[in-house]
Design a protein around this motif. Structure first.
Motif, PDB file in Angstrom:
ATOM      1  N   UNK A 174      12.360   5.276  -8.635  1.00 10.09           N
ATOM      2  CA  UNK A 174      11.370   4.277  -9.042  1.00 10.09           C
ATOM      3  C   UNK A 174      10.914   3.447  -7.847  1.00 10.09           C
ATOM      4  N   UNK A 175      11.875   3.089  -6.992  1.00 12.75           N
ATOM      5  CA  UNK A 175      11.551   2.308  -5.805  1.00 12.75           C
ATOM      6  C   UNK A 175      10.616   3.096  -4.879  1.00 12.75           C
ATOM      7  N   UNK A 176      10.905   4.380  -4.683  1.00 15.18           N
ATOM      8  CA  UNK A 176      10.037   5.218  -3.840  1.00 15.18           C
ATOM      9  C   UNK A 176       8.618   5.267  -4.390  1.00 15.18           C
ATOM     10  N   UNK A 177       8.507   5.473  -5.712  1.00 18.38           N
ATOM     11  CA  UNK A 177       7.184   5.563  -6.328  1.00 18.38           C
ATOM     12  C   UNK A 177       6.436   4.238  -6.223  1.00 18.38           C
ATOM     13  N   UNK A 178       7.145   3.121  -6.461  1.00 18.57           N
ATOM     14  CA  UNK A 178       6.519   1.804  -6.419  1.00 18.57           C
ATOM     15  C   UNK A 178       6.039   1.467  -5.009  1.00 18.57           C
ATOM     16  N   UNK A 179       6.897   1.705  -4.003  1.00 21.38           N
ATOM     17  CA  UNK A 179       6.514   1.386  -2.630  1.00 21.38           C
ATOM     18  C   UNK A 179       5.437   2.329  -2.115  1.00 21.38           C
ATOM     19  N   UNK A 180       5.472   3.603  -2.526  1.00 17.78           N
ATOM     20  CA  UNK A 180       4.412   4.537  -2.130  1.00 17.78           C
ATOM     21  C   UNK A 180       3.056   4.039  -2.631  1.00 17.78           C
ATOM     22  N   UNK A 181       3.026   3.627  -3.905  1.00 16.56           N
ATOM     23  CA  UNK A 181       1.777   3.075  -4.463  1.00 16.56           C
ATOM     24  C   UNK A 181       1.364   1.811  -3.723  1.00 16.56           C
ATOM     25  N   UNK A 182       2.356   0.996  -3.344  1.00 15.27           N
ATOM     26  CA  UNK A 182       2.062  -0.250  -2.628  1.00 15.27           C
ATOM     27  C   UNK A 182       1.440   0.014  -1.259  1.00 15.27           C
ATOM     28  N   UNK A 183       1.901   1.042  -0.560  1.00 16.41           N
ATOM     29  CA  UNK A 183       1.356   1.370   0.756  1.00 16.41           C
ATOM     30  C   UNK A 183      -0.104   1.803   0.655  1.00 16.41           C
ATOM     31  N   UNK A 184      -0.416   2.625  -0.328  1.00 19.36           N
ATOM     32  CA  UNK A 184      -1.782   3.170  -0.374  1.00 19.36           C
ATOM     33  C   UNK A 184      -2.738   2.290  -1.152  1.00 19.36           C
ATOM     34  N   UNK A 185      -2.227   1.300  -1.952  1.00 15.79           N
ATOM     35  CA  UNK A 185      -3.119   0.485  -2.784  1.00 15.79           C
ATOM     36  C   UNK A 185      -4.051  -0.443  -2.003  1.00 15.79           C
ATOM     37  N   UNK A 186      -3.616  -1.275  -1.007  1.00 18.60           N
ATOM     38  CA  UNK A 186      -2.258  -1.707  -0.667  1.00 18.60           C
ATOM     39  C   UNK A 186      -1.875  -2.972  -1.451  1.00 18.60           C
ATOM     40  N   UNK A 187      -0.546  -3.125  -1.660  1.00 20.63           N
ATOM     41  CA  UNK A 187       0.002  -4.273  -2.382  1.00 20.63           C
ATOM     42  C   UNK A 187       1.253  -4.785  -1.663  1.00 20.63           C
ATOM     43  N   UNK A 188       1.590  -6.053  -1.832  1.00 17.32           N
ATOM     44  CA  UNK A 188       2.796  -6.605  -1.192  1.00 17.32           C
ATOM     45  C   UNK A 188       4.054  -6.150  -1.919  1.00 17.32           C
ATOM     46  N   UNK A 189       4.289  -4.845  -1.925  1.00 20.62           N
ATOM     47  CA  UNK A 189       5.326  -4.249  -2.762  1.00 20.62           C
ATOM     48  C   UNK A 189       6.749  -4.578  -2.372  1.00 20.62           C
ATOM     49  N   UNK A 190       7.010  -4.834  -1.084  1.00 24.04           N
ATOM     50  CA  UNK A 190       8.388  -5.075  -0.672  1.00 24.04           C
ATOM     51  C   UNK A 190       8.946  -6.337  -1.332  1.00 24.04           C
ATOM     52  N   UNK A 191       8.215  -7.431  -1.230  1.00 22.33           N
ATOM     53  CA  UNK A 191       8.682  -8.671  -1.846  1.00 22.33           C
ATOM     54  C   UNK A 191       8.670  -8.567  -3.371  1.00 22.33           C
ATOM     55  N   UNK A 192       7.673  -7.887  -3.915  1.00 17.51           N
ATOM     56  CA  UNK A 192       7.605  -7.716  -5.363  1.00 17.51           C
ATOM     57  C   UNK A 192       8.821  -6.943  -5.870  1.00 17.51           C
ATOM     58  N   UNK A 193       9.248  -5.924  -5.107  1.00 17.88           N
ATOM     59  CA  UNK A 193      10.402  -5.137  -5.521  1.00 17.88           C
ATOM     60  C   UNK A 193      11.686  -5.966  -5.412  1.00 17.88           C
TER      61      UNK A 193
END
Length: 486
Positions: free
Chosen positions: A439-458
Protein backbone atom coordinates in the motif's frame (compact mmCIF):
# COMPACT_ATOMS: atom_id res chain seq x y z
CA UNK A 1 13.32 51.46 -29.82
CA UNK A 2 9.95 49.79 -30.27
CA UNK A 3 10.00 47.27 -33.12
CA UNK A 4 7.58 47.80 -35.98
CA UNK A 5 4.27 46.13 -35.25
CA UNK A 6 2.86 43.33 -37.36
CA UNK A 7 -0.21 44.79 -39.07
CA UNK A 8 -3.30 42.61 -38.64
CA UNK A 9 -4.99 41.46 -41.84
CA UNK A 10 -8.64 40.63 -42.28
CA UNK A 11 -9.41 36.93 -42.61
CA UNK A 12 -11.90 35.92 -45.30
CA UNK A 13 -13.83 32.67 -44.74
CA UNK A 14 -16.96 31.09 -46.19
CA UNK A 15 -18.78 32.38 -43.10
CA UNK A 16 -17.75 35.96 -43.62
CA UNK A 17 -14.84 38.31 -43.01
CA UNK A 18 -13.19 38.41 -39.58
CA UNK A 19 -10.95 41.00 -37.92
CA UNK A 20 -7.36 39.80 -37.78
CA UNK A 21 -4.82 40.21 -34.98
CA UNK A 22 -1.31 39.37 -33.89
CA UNK A 23 -0.26 35.91 -32.74
CA UNK A 24 3.36 34.73 -32.39
CA UNK A 25 4.41 32.27 -35.07
CA UNK A 26 6.53 29.23 -34.45
CA UNK A 27 7.02 26.42 -36.89
CA UNK A 28 6.40 22.80 -35.94
CA UNK A 29 9.73 21.00 -35.46
CA UNK A 30 7.95 17.62 -35.72
CA UNK A 31 6.72 18.36 -39.25
CA UNK A 32 9.54 20.54 -40.56
CA UNK A 33 13.21 19.50 -40.68
CA UNK A 34 14.32 23.15 -40.98
CA UNK A 35 12.41 24.05 -37.82
CA UNK A 36 13.93 21.01 -36.11
CA UNK A 37 17.46 22.16 -37.02
CA UNK A 38 16.82 25.68 -35.75
CA UNK A 39 15.45 24.43 -32.44
CA UNK A 40 18.32 21.98 -32.05
CA UNK A 41 20.91 24.70 -32.71
CA UNK A 42 19.32 27.09 -30.22
CA UNK A 43 18.97 24.41 -27.53
CA UNK A 44 22.58 23.31 -27.98
CA UNK A 45 23.88 26.88 -27.71
CA UNK A 46 21.86 27.50 -24.55
CA UNK A 47 22.82 24.14 -23.04
CA UNK A 48 26.57 24.49 -23.37
CA UNK A 49 27.47 27.70 -21.60
CA UNK A 50 30.90 28.84 -22.74
CA UNK A 51 33.07 31.92 -22.86
CA UNK A 52 32.99 31.82 -26.67
CA UNK A 53 29.31 32.62 -27.08
CA UNK A 54 28.09 36.14 -26.42
CA UNK A 55 25.27 36.24 -23.84
CA UNK A 56 21.97 37.37 -25.36
CA UNK A 57 18.33 37.09 -24.39
CA UNK A 58 15.91 35.56 -26.89
CA UNK A 59 14.73 38.43 -29.09
CA UNK A 60 13.13 36.84 -32.14
CA UNK A 61 10.04 38.96 -31.55
CA UNK A 62 12.03 42.07 -32.55
CA UNK A 63 12.86 40.70 -36.00
CA UNK A 64 10.73 41.33 -39.03
CA UNK A 65 8.43 38.50 -39.96
CA UNK A 66 9.23 36.87 -43.31
CA UNK A 67 7.71 34.08 -45.37
CA UNK A 68 7.38 30.63 -43.82
CA UNK A 69 8.94 28.81 -46.75
CA UNK A 70 6.14 26.26 -46.59
CA UNK A 71 6.87 25.27 -42.97
CA UNK A 72 3.74 24.23 -41.03
CA UNK A 73 2.84 26.43 -38.08
CA UNK A 74 2.95 24.89 -34.61
CA UNK A 75 -0.65 24.85 -33.35
CA UNK A 76 0.06 24.84 -29.62
CA UNK A 77 -1.05 27.38 -27.00
CA UNK A 78 2.34 26.92 -25.34
CA UNK A 79 3.75 29.12 -28.14
CA UNK A 80 1.94 32.12 -26.64
CA UNK A 81 3.14 31.54 -23.06
CA UNK A 82 6.72 31.01 -24.23
CA UNK A 83 6.50 34.17 -26.35
CA UNK A 84 5.31 36.24 -23.39
CA UNK A 85 8.08 34.87 -21.17
CA UNK A 86 10.70 35.65 -23.80
CA UNK A 87 9.42 39.20 -24.38
CA UNK A 88 9.31 40.02 -20.66
CA UNK A 89 12.75 38.49 -20.06
CA UNK A 90 14.19 40.36 -23.06
CA UNK A 91 12.75 43.71 -21.93
CA UNK A 92 13.92 43.33 -18.33
CA UNK A 93 17.32 41.71 -18.91
CA UNK A 94 18.76 42.57 -22.34
CA UNK A 95 20.40 45.90 -21.47
CA UNK A 96 21.77 44.57 -18.17
CA UNK A 97 23.14 41.46 -19.89
CA UNK A 98 24.88 43.46 -22.64
CA UNK A 99 26.33 45.93 -20.14
CA UNK A 100 27.55 43.15 -17.86
CA UNK A 101 29.17 41.33 -20.76
CA UNK A 102 30.88 44.51 -21.94
CA UNK A 103 32.36 45.02 -18.47
CA UNK A 104 33.40 41.38 -18.09
CA UNK A 105 35.17 41.31 -21.47
CA UNK A 106 37.17 44.49 -20.80
CA UNK A 107 40.84 43.47 -20.50
CA UNK A 108 41.38 45.68 -17.43
CA UNK A 109 38.51 44.00 -15.59
CA UNK A 110 39.75 40.56 -16.64
CA UNK A 111 43.27 41.24 -15.40
CA UNK A 112 41.99 42.60 -12.08
CA UNK A 113 39.77 39.57 -11.44
CA UNK A 114 42.43 37.07 -12.53
CA UNK A 115 45.04 38.72 -10.32
CA UNK A 116 42.68 38.70 -7.34
CA UNK A 117 40.62 35.52 -7.67
CA UNK A 118 42.38 33.49 -10.36
CA UNK A 119 41.70 32.66 -14.00
CA UNK A 120 39.34 29.79 -13.12
CA UNK A 121 37.06 32.20 -11.28
CA UNK A 122 37.09 34.68 -14.16
CA UNK A 123 36.21 31.98 -16.71
CA UNK A 124 33.03 31.18 -14.83
CA UNK A 125 31.63 34.68 -15.23
CA UNK A 126 30.62 34.79 -18.90
CA UNK A 127 28.90 31.37 -18.84
CA UNK A 128 27.10 32.56 -15.70
CA UNK A 129 25.86 35.68 -17.52
CA UNK A 130 24.76 33.42 -20.40
CA UNK A 131 22.74 31.30 -17.99
CA UNK A 132 20.92 34.43 -16.78
CA UNK A 133 20.31 35.55 -20.36
CA UNK A 134 18.85 32.18 -21.34
CA UNK A 135 16.92 30.58 -18.55
CA UNK A 136 16.56 26.92 -19.43
CA UNK A 137 13.37 26.26 -21.44
CA UNK A 138 10.93 23.53 -20.55
CA UNK A 139 12.16 20.02 -21.52
CA UNK A 140 11.16 19.03 -25.04
CA UNK A 141 12.02 15.34 -25.43
CA UNK A 142 9.86 12.62 -23.89
CA UNK A 143 12.71 11.35 -21.71
CA UNK A 144 13.52 14.82 -20.37
CA UNK A 145 9.82 15.42 -19.66
CA UNK A 146 9.63 12.17 -17.66
CA UNK A 147 12.80 13.10 -15.73
CA UNK A 148 11.44 16.60 -15.09
CA UNK A 149 8.17 15.14 -13.80
CA UNK A 150 10.04 12.73 -11.53
CA UNK A 151 12.19 15.57 -10.13
CA UNK A 152 9.11 17.69 -9.55
CA UNK A 153 7.48 14.75 -7.76
CA UNK A 154 10.59 14.14 -5.64
CA UNK A 155 10.54 17.79 -4.54
CA UNK A 156 6.88 17.69 -3.52
CA UNK A 157 7.14 14.26 -1.85
CA UNK A 158 10.40 15.11 -0.10
CA UNK A 159 9.63 18.68 0.97
CA UNK A 160 5.88 19.24 0.65
CA UNK A 161 4.28 19.74 4.08
CA UNK A 162 7.36 17.94 5.45
CA UNK A 163 7.81 18.75 9.11
CA UNK A 164 11.39 17.41 9.35
CA UNK A 165 12.49 19.56 6.39
CA UNK A 166 10.91 22.65 7.93
CA UNK A 167 12.15 22.34 11.52
CA UNK A 168 15.83 22.03 10.59
CA UNK A 169 15.73 25.37 8.73
CA UNK A 170 16.73 27.41 11.83
CA UNK A 171 20.11 25.63 11.87
CA UNK A 172 20.98 27.64 8.78
CA UNK A 173 21.61 30.57 11.11
CA UNK A 174 24.88 28.92 12.15
CA UNK A 175 26.19 29.80 8.69
CA UNK A 176 25.10 33.40 9.12
CA UNK A 177 26.90 33.60 12.48
CA UNK A 178 30.05 32.21 10.83
CA UNK A 179 30.00 34.98 8.21
CA UNK A 180 28.58 37.86 10.25
CA UNK A 181 30.43 37.11 13.45
CA UNK A 182 28.84 36.53 16.84
CA UNK A 183 28.24 40.26 17.46
CA UNK A 184 26.14 41.00 14.37
CA UNK A 185 24.67 37.50 14.33
CA UNK A 186 23.26 38.05 17.83
CA UNK A 187 22.23 41.60 16.91
CA UNK A 188 20.13 40.34 14.00
CA UNK A 189 18.41 37.70 16.15
CA UNK A 190 17.69 40.18 18.93
CA UNK A 191 16.37 42.79 16.52
CA UNK A 192 13.93 40.36 14.91
CA UNK A 193 12.77 38.19 17.81
CA UNK A 194 13.49 40.76 20.56
CA UNK A 195 11.07 40.24 23.41
CA UNK A 196 8.86 37.94 21.33
CA UNK A 197 6.33 40.66 20.50
CA UNK A 198 4.60 39.65 17.21
CA UNK A 199 3.89 43.31 16.35
CA UNK A 200 7.59 44.20 16.53
CA UNK A 201 8.47 41.15 14.46
CA UNK A 202 5.94 42.27 11.87
CA UNK A 203 7.49 45.75 11.85
CA UNK A 204 10.93 44.25 11.21
CA UNK A 205 9.58 42.11 8.37
CA UNK A 206 8.04 45.21 6.80
CA UNK A 207 11.32 47.09 7.24
CA UNK A 208 13.19 44.36 5.34
CA UNK A 209 10.61 43.77 2.59
CA UNK A 210 10.28 47.50 1.90
CA UNK A 211 14.01 47.69 1.16
CA UNK A 212 14.78 44.37 -0.52
CA UNK A 213 13.16 43.01 -3.68
CA UNK A 214 15.07 39.76 -3.21
CA UNK A 215 13.60 39.19 0.24
CA UNK A 216 10.06 39.94 -0.99
CA UNK A 217 10.37 37.05 -3.45
CA UNK A 218 12.42 34.72 -1.25
CA UNK A 219 9.63 32.49 0.06
CA UNK A 220 9.20 31.02 -3.43
CA UNK A 221 12.84 31.16 -4.53
CA UNK A 222 14.84 29.99 -1.50
CA UNK A 223 15.60 26.66 -3.20
CA UNK A 224 16.13 25.72 -6.86
CA UNK A 225 13.83 22.69 -6.80
CA UNK A 226 11.09 24.58 -4.95
CA UNK A 227 11.37 27.44 -7.44
CA UNK A 228 11.20 25.08 -10.46
CA UNK A 229 8.23 23.21 -8.97
CA UNK A 230 6.23 26.33 -8.13
CA UNK A 231 6.83 27.69 -11.64
CA UNK A 232 5.05 24.60 -12.98
CA UNK A 233 2.16 25.05 -10.55
CA UNK A 234 1.20 28.55 -11.60
CA UNK A 235 -1.93 27.56 -13.57
CA UNK A 236 -5.03 28.56 -11.64
CA UNK A 237 -7.26 25.63 -10.80
CA UNK A 238 -9.28 24.04 -8.02
CA UNK A 239 -6.11 22.87 -6.22
CA UNK A 240 -4.04 26.02 -6.81
CA UNK A 241 -4.12 27.25 -3.19
CA UNK A 242 -3.38 23.75 -1.88
CA UNK A 243 -0.40 23.34 -4.22
CA UNK A 244 0.97 26.73 -3.23
CA UNK A 245 0.87 25.63 0.42
CA UNK A 246 3.19 22.64 -0.02
CA UNK A 247 6.35 24.59 0.84
CA UNK A 248 4.77 27.31 2.98
CA UNK A 249 5.98 25.96 6.33
CA UNK A 250 9.54 25.44 5.09
CA UNK A 251 9.55 28.89 3.48
CA UNK A 252 8.15 30.46 6.67
CA UNK A 253 10.89 28.96 8.85
CA UNK A 254 13.48 29.92 6.24
CA UNK A 255 12.29 33.52 6.61
CA UNK A 256 12.80 33.10 10.36
CA UNK A 257 16.48 32.65 9.53
CA UNK A 258 16.94 34.90 6.51
CA UNK A 259 15.22 37.97 8.06
CA UNK A 260 17.52 38.06 11.14
CA UNK A 261 20.50 37.35 8.84
CA UNK A 262 19.49 40.30 6.66
CA UNK A 263 19.01 42.60 9.67
CA UNK A 264 22.39 41.67 11.16
CA UNK A 265 24.12 42.19 7.81
CA UNK A 266 22.25 45.48 7.25
CA UNK A 267 23.56 46.87 10.55
CA UNK A 268 27.03 45.58 9.69
CA UNK A 269 26.81 47.29 6.30
CA UNK A 270 25.66 50.59 7.80
CA UNK A 271 28.74 50.53 10.05
CA UNK A 272 31.07 49.38 7.29
CA UNK A 273 29.91 51.87 4.63
CA UNK A 274 29.44 54.92 6.84
CA UNK A 275 25.65 54.97 6.80
CA UNK A 276 25.25 54.41 3.01
CA UNK A 277 21.91 52.56 3.03
CA UNK A 278 22.05 51.42 -0.62
CA UNK A 279 25.37 49.67 -0.01
CA UNK A 280 24.10 48.24 3.28
CA UNK A 281 21.06 46.76 1.48
CA UNK A 282 23.27 45.19 -1.20
CA UNK A 283 25.51 43.80 1.53
CA UNK A 284 22.52 42.32 3.38
CA UNK A 285 21.08 40.74 0.21
CA UNK A 286 24.47 39.28 -0.62
CA UNK A 287 24.89 37.88 2.89
CA UNK A 288 21.54 36.06 2.75
CA UNK A 289 22.31 34.57 -0.69
CA UNK A 290 25.80 33.45 0.37
CA UNK A 291 24.78 31.96 3.73
CA UNK A 292 21.25 30.67 3.10
CA UNK A 293 21.35 30.01 -0.63
CA UNK A 294 18.75 30.93 -3.24
CA UNK A 295 17.08 29.34 -6.25
CA UNK A 296 17.50 32.04 -8.90
CA UNK A 297 19.68 31.32 -11.93
CA UNK A 298 22.19 33.94 -10.77
CA UNK A 299 22.59 32.07 -7.47
CA UNK A 300 23.25 28.56 -8.80
CA UNK A 301 26.49 26.72 -9.36
CA UNK A 302 27.16 25.68 -12.94
CA UNK A 303 26.43 22.04 -12.08
CA UNK A 304 22.91 23.04 -10.98
CA UNK A 305 22.09 24.95 -14.18
CA UNK A 306 22.65 22.22 -16.76
CA UNK A 307 20.32 19.77 -18.53
CA UNK A 308 17.56 17.83 -16.80
CA UNK A 309 19.67 14.74 -16.05
CA UNK A 310 22.25 16.79 -14.16
CA UNK A 311 19.47 18.65 -12.35
CA UNK A 312 18.20 15.26 -11.28
CA UNK A 313 21.53 14.47 -9.62
CA UNK A 314 21.60 17.86 -7.88
CA UNK A 315 18.13 17.63 -6.31
CA UNK A 316 18.11 19.12 -2.78
CA UNK A 317 21.65 20.42 -3.34
CA UNK A 318 21.08 24.17 -2.84
CA UNK A 319 21.89 24.13 0.89
CA UNK A 320 24.97 21.94 0.47
CA UNK A 321 26.23 24.04 -2.43
CA UNK A 322 26.29 26.95 0.03
CA UNK A 323 28.14 24.76 2.53
CA UNK A 324 30.72 23.83 -0.09
CA UNK A 325 31.31 27.47 -1.02
CA UNK A 326 31.65 28.64 2.58
CA UNK A 327 33.98 25.78 3.51
CA UNK A 328 36.15 26.35 0.44
CA UNK A 329 36.35 30.05 1.21
CA UNK A 330 37.48 29.41 4.78
CA UNK A 331 40.16 26.92 3.67
CA UNK A 332 41.45 29.40 1.08
CA UNK A 333 41.55 32.16 3.68
CA UNK A 334 43.49 29.89 6.06
CA UNK A 335 46.00 28.96 3.33
CA UNK A 336 46.44 32.65 2.53
CA UNK A 337 46.92 33.32 6.27
CA UNK A 338 43.89 35.65 6.37
CA UNK A 339 42.50 33.65 9.30
CA UNK A 340 44.23 31.64 12.04
CA UNK A 341 43.71 28.13 13.45
CA UNK A 342 41.25 29.34 16.10
CA UNK A 343 39.07 31.08 13.49
CA UNK A 344 39.18 28.02 11.20
CA UNK A 345 38.16 25.78 14.11
CA UNK A 346 35.25 28.10 14.96
CA UNK A 347 34.09 27.95 11.33
CA UNK A 348 34.34 24.15 11.38
CA UNK A 349 32.05 24.14 14.43
CA UNK A 350 29.43 26.44 12.86
CA UNK A 351 29.52 24.93 9.35
CA UNK A 352 30.26 21.27 10.06
CA UNK A 353 30.21 19.74 13.55
CA UNK A 354 27.11 21.45 15.01
CA UNK A 355 24.72 21.10 12.03
CA UNK A 356 25.85 17.51 11.31
CA UNK A 357 24.67 16.34 14.74
CA UNK A 358 21.89 18.81 15.56
CA UNK A 359 20.05 18.40 12.23
CA UNK A 360 19.65 14.65 12.86
CA UNK A 361 18.52 15.10 16.46
CA UNK A 362 16.01 17.86 15.63
CA UNK A 363 14.57 15.82 12.75
CA UNK A 364 13.97 12.89 15.09
CA UNK A 365 16.72 10.75 13.61
CA UNK A 366 18.88 10.54 16.73
CA UNK A 367 20.58 7.35 17.89
CA UNK A 368 18.54 4.33 19.01
CA UNK A 369 18.70 3.32 22.66
CA UNK A 370 21.28 0.63 21.99
CA UNK A 371 23.52 2.94 19.93
CA UNK A 372 26.55 4.55 21.47
CA UNK A 373 26.24 8.34 21.19
CA UNK A 374 29.90 8.96 20.49
CA UNK A 375 30.05 6.46 17.60
CA UNK A 376 26.74 7.72 16.19
CA UNK A 377 27.90 11.37 16.33
CA UNK A 378 31.27 10.48 14.79
CA UNK A 379 29.50 8.74 11.90
CA UNK A 380 27.26 11.79 11.22
CA UNK A 381 30.16 14.26 11.46
CA UNK A 382 32.27 12.11 9.14
CA UNK A 383 29.55 11.81 6.48
CA UNK A 384 28.41 15.47 6.56
CA UNK A 385 31.12 17.11 4.38
CA UNK A 386 30.48 14.59 1.59
CA UNK A 387 26.95 16.00 1.22
CA UNK A 388 28.48 19.07 -0.44
CA UNK A 389 29.90 17.05 -3.38
CA UNK A 390 27.58 15.81 -6.12
CA UNK A 391 27.66 12.02 -6.73
CA UNK A 392 30.20 11.61 -3.90
CA UNK A 393 27.37 12.34 -1.43
CA UNK A 394 25.30 9.47 -2.84
CA UNK A 395 28.16 7.00 -2.45
CA UNK A 396 28.88 8.28 1.07
CA UNK A 397 25.23 7.85 2.03
CA UNK A 398 25.36 4.27 0.76
CA UNK A 399 28.47 3.51 2.82
CA UNK A 400 27.80 5.51 6.00
CA UNK A 401 24.05 6.10 5.92
CA UNK A 402 21.13 3.98 7.09
CA UNK A 403 19.19 3.78 3.83
CA UNK A 404 21.69 2.50 1.27
CA UNK A 405 22.83 3.98 -2.04
CA UNK A 406 20.40 6.12 -4.01
CA UNK A 407 21.68 7.93 -7.11
CA UNK A 408 18.98 10.62 -6.97
CA UNK A 409 15.76 11.13 -4.96
CA UNK A 410 13.68 11.11 -8.16
CA UNK A 411 14.67 7.51 -8.90
CA UNK A 412 12.54 6.45 -5.95
CA UNK A 413 9.54 7.26 -8.15
CA UNK A 414 10.55 4.39 -10.44
CA UNK A 415 11.37 2.12 -7.48
CA UNK A 416 8.01 2.73 -5.81
CA UNK A 417 6.12 2.35 -9.09
CA UNK A 418 7.78 -0.96 -9.94
CA UNK A 419 7.15 -2.20 -6.38
CA UNK A 420 3.46 -1.32 -6.64
CA UNK A 421 3.07 -2.94 -10.07
CA UNK A 422 4.86 -6.08 -8.86
CA UNK A 423 2.50 -6.30 -5.88
CA UNK A 424 -0.55 -5.90 -8.14
CA UNK A 425 0.75 -8.68 -10.41
CA UNK A 426 1.45 -11.03 -7.51
CA UNK A 427 -1.95 -10.36 -5.95
CA UNK A 428 -3.71 -11.04 -9.26
CA UNK A 429 -1.75 -14.13 -10.33
CA UNK A 430 -0.88 -15.77 -7.00
CA UNK A 431 -2.24 -16.07 -3.49
CA UNK A 432 0.21 -13.47 -2.22
CA UNK A 433 -1.50 -11.19 0.34
CA UNK A 434 -1.50 -7.45 -0.11
CA UNK A 435 0.74 -5.99 2.61
CA UNK A 436 0.98 -2.58 4.20
CA UNK A 437 4.30 -2.07 2.41
CA UNK A 438 2.51 -2.70 -0.91
CA UNK A 439 0.00 0.00 0.00
CA UNK A 440 2.85 2.35 0.86
CA UNK A 441 4.54 1.69 -2.51
CA UNK A 442 1.31 2.35 -4.39
CA UNK A 443 0.54 5.52 -2.40
CA UNK A 444 4.03 7.00 -2.79
CA UNK A 445 4.19 6.05 -6.49
CA UNK A 446 0.95 7.98 -7.06
CA UNK A 447 2.36 10.85 -4.99
CA UNK A 448 5.49 11.11 -7.16
CA UNK A 449 3.61 11.27 -10.45
CA UNK A 450 0.58 13.33 -9.25
CA UNK A 451 2.58 15.10 -7.55
CA UNK A 452 1.41 15.15 -3.91
CA UNK A 453 3.17 15.60 -0.53
CA UNK A 454 2.83 11.86 0.05
CA UNK A 455 5.70 11.30 2.48
CA UNK A 456 4.26 13.45 5.26
CA UNK A 457 0.73 12.29 4.46
CA UNK A 458 1.83 8.67 4.85
CA UNK A 459 3.76 9.27 8.09
CA UNK A 460 0.84 11.10 9.75
CA UNK A 461 -1.85 8.94 8.16
CA UNK A 462 -0.25 5.61 9.08
CA UNK A 463 0.21 6.68 12.70
CA UNK A 464 -3.39 7.96 12.92
CA UNK A 465 -4.65 4.64 11.51
CA UNK A 466 -2.63 2.64 14.04
CA UNK A 467 -3.92 4.87 16.83
CA UNK A 468 -7.55 4.32 15.76
CA UNK A 469 -7.14 0.53 15.41
CA UNK A 470 -5.33 0.11 18.71
CA UNK A 471 -1.90 -0.68 17.27
CA UNK A 472 -0.65 2.40 19.12
CA UNK A 473 -1.93 2.83 22.64
CA UNK A 474 -0.89 6.39 23.48
CA UNK A 475 -0.88 9.56 21.40
CA UNK A 476 2.56 10.97 20.57
CA UNK A 477 2.98 14.25 18.72
CA UNK A 478 6.49 13.16 17.73
CA UNK A 479 5.20 9.97 16.06
CA UNK A 480 2.42 11.90 14.32
CA UNK A 481 4.93 14.24 12.68
CA UNK A 482 8.10 12.17 12.32
CA UNK A 483 8.95 8.76 10.93
CA UNK A 484 8.59 6.21 13.72
CA UNK A 485 11.73 4.41 14.74
CA UNK A 486 11.48 0.63 14.80
Amino acid sequence: MAPEKVKPLKVATEYGEYRGGYYPLRYDERKSFLAHLRDEKRTTQELYESSFLRPMTRNGHTKERVGSGGQPVKLDLGVMTEHLQNVVHDLTHRKAILDADKIVMDHRIREAIEDTAGSEMYRQIRPWVQAIANEKPEPTTKISKILSRARMGATVVGMGWKVTTAIVQPLGYLQSVDQLGVKHGWKGLKKFFGDGNPLKMREQIGFVLDRSTMMRNRQKTFDRDVRDTLKKMTIKGPLYEVEQSYFYLTGLLDMGVSIPSWLGAYDQGMEKFGGDEAKAIDHADSMVRRTQGAGGVKDLAAIQRHHELMRLYTTFYSYFNVLYNLGSERIRQFNDKDINVAQLTASAFFLWFAPAVLSEIIAGRGPDDEDEWDKWALNKVGAYPFQSMVLVRDIANGVLGDYGYNAAPAFEAIERTSGALKAVGEAALTDEEWSRNDTKNAFLAASYWAPLPGRQMWISGEYTFDLMTGEESEFSLRDLMFHRQK
